[in-house]
Enzyme design. Structure first.
Site, PDB file in Angstrom:
ATOM      1  N   ASP A  24       0.815  -1.217  -0.147  1.00  0.00           N
ATOM      2  CA  ASP A  24       0.108  -0.032  -0.090  1.00  0.00           C
ATOM      3  C   ASP A  24       0.722   1.164   0.039  1.00  0.00           C
ATOM      4  O   ASP A  24       0.417   2.194   0.669  1.00  0.00           O
ATOM      5  CB  ASP A  24      -1.094   0.155   1.278  1.00  0.00           C
ATOM      6  CG  ASP A  24      -2.008  -1.247   1.158  1.00  0.00           C
ATOM      7  OD1 ASP A  24      -1.877  -1.829   0.205  1.00  0.00           O
ATOM      8  OD2 ASP A  24      -2.766  -1.254   2.043  1.00  0.00           O
ATOM      9  N   LYS A 129      -6.621  -5.065  -2.991  1.00  0.00           N
ATOM     10  CA  LYS A 129      -7.414  -5.456  -1.712  1.00  0.00           C
ATOM     11  C   LYS A 129      -8.262  -4.775  -1.119  1.00  0.00           C
ATOM     12  O   LYS A 129      -7.972  -3.396  -0.925  1.00  0.00           O
ATOM     13  CB  LYS A 129      -6.153  -5.789  -1.022  1.00  0.00           C
ATOM     14  CG  LYS A 129      -5.596  -4.911  -0.420  1.00  0.00           C
ATOM     15  CD  LYS A 129      -4.159  -5.456   0.604  1.00  0.00           C
ATOM     16  CE  LYS A 129      -3.461  -4.507   1.245  1.00  0.00           C
ATOM     17  NZ  LYS A 129      -4.159  -3.540   2.257  1.00  0.00           N
ATOM     18  N   CYS A 162      -2.020  -2.502   7.624  1.00  0.00           N
ATOM     19  CA  CYS A 162      -2.086  -3.716   6.575  1.00  0.00           C
ATOM     20  C   CYS A 162      -0.849  -4.577   6.749  1.00  0.00           C
ATOM     21  O   CYS A 162      -0.952  -5.576   6.103  1.00  0.00           O
ATOM     22  CB  CYS A 162      -2.401  -2.637   5.514  1.00  0.00           C
ATOM     23  SG  CYS A 162      -3.981  -2.148   5.239  1.00  0.00           S
TER      24      CYS A 162
HETATM   25  C1  C5J Z   1      -2.913   0.466   5.654  1.00  0.00           C
HETATM   26  C2  C5J Z   1      -4.791   2.019   6.562  1.00  0.00           C
HETATM   27  N1  C5J Z   1      -2.655   0.490   4.332  1.00  0.00           N
HETATM   28  N2  C5J Z   1      -3.942   2.193   7.636  1.00  0.00           N
HETATM   29  N3  C5J Z   1      -4.216   1.110   5.775  1.00  0.00           N
HETATM   30  O1  C5J Z   1      -2.275   0.221   6.678  1.00  0.00           O
HETATM   31  O2  C5J Z   1      -5.767   2.060   6.806  1.00  0.00           O
END
Ligand code: C5J
Length: 224
Positions: A24, A129, A162
């Site tokens: 991400d 995702k 994540c």
């Molecule tokens: C991720 C989030 N990528 N913190 N998303 O950690 O909402």
């Protein structure tokens, strides 16, 4: 086998069975004006790891080892975004709302894209995702099965959300996991530190951690 000086003890991996998962590294989490900032976070902490994540990806590319990028995002009609996710809390903007970089975390919008410095190249995998974990409702399990990998390395954001969720999913599926400490970050320093400690506690209950320099040294040592 290549052996990395890691915590809580050395991490050994077969180079023909390793893949990198970069979680991400998206504009909405990392760039000023994005979703992360509208939630009240200091995104400069996340921006700071971009060069290290880039160096880690470069190492995998140089060795010809697989690189898998993930993106947390949703369909434009939000059919894959549970109301429990979208409606929680009282943020200024919610998933699907119009933000500075298009609709927040919607597939195809500018903010949902990976930052320019880390864009995937041809031959790399991109996994979209809807959840925090990259194994839920994605083709990641099939990709890993096709690749035949047994060992995974992790980078990306955020460490305790994540990244940690995906590492735990991978651990339960039998993968050996190494988190590259300086290639992951949280909006909260204490959460990152706690997550590193949780992962490697009790004899690597979720996995191992090591800085990029330790991986680079192990790979150069194996070459000479
Ligand atoms: C991720 C989030 N990528 N913190 N998303 O950690 O909402």
């Amino acid at each position: 086998m290549i052996t990395v000086d890691a915590q809580p003890f050395a991490f050994s991996f077969p180079p023909e069975k390793v893949a990198l998962i970069v979680i991400d590294m998206q504009r909405d989490f990392i760039e000023p004006g994005g979703f992360g900032e509208t939630l009240g976070n200091d995104v400069s902490r996340l921006e700071a790891i971009v060069p290290t994540v880039g160096a880690l990806i470069d190492l995998f590319r140089a060795k010809g080892w697989p690189v898998i990028h993930t993106r947390e995002n949703h369909a434009p009609d939000l059919s894959d975004c549970p109301p429990a996710k979208r409606l929680r809390g009282n943020p200024k903007l919610r998933i699907g709302d119009d933000g500075a970089m298009g609709r927040i975390l919607i597939r195809g919008e500018a903010g949902a894209e990976i930052v320019d410095a880390l864009l995937p190249i041809e031959g790399e995998y991109v996994v979209d995702k809807p959840g925090k974990g990259a194994f839920y409702a994605t083709d990641l399990p099939a990709i890993l099965e096709d690749l035949g990998v047994t060992h995974l390395m992790f980078a990306g954001v955020t460490t305790e959300v994540c990244v940690q969720t995906t590492m735990r999913e991978a651990n339960d599926r039998g993968f050996n996991n190494l988190l590259i400490e300086d290639a992951t970050e949280s909006y909260f320093a204490a959460f990152k530190q706690a997550t590193l400690e949780m992962i490697r506690a009790q004899g690597a209950i979720v996995g191992w951690t090591a800085p990029l320099s330790a991986l680079q040294a192990a790979v150069s040592g194996a070459e000479s």
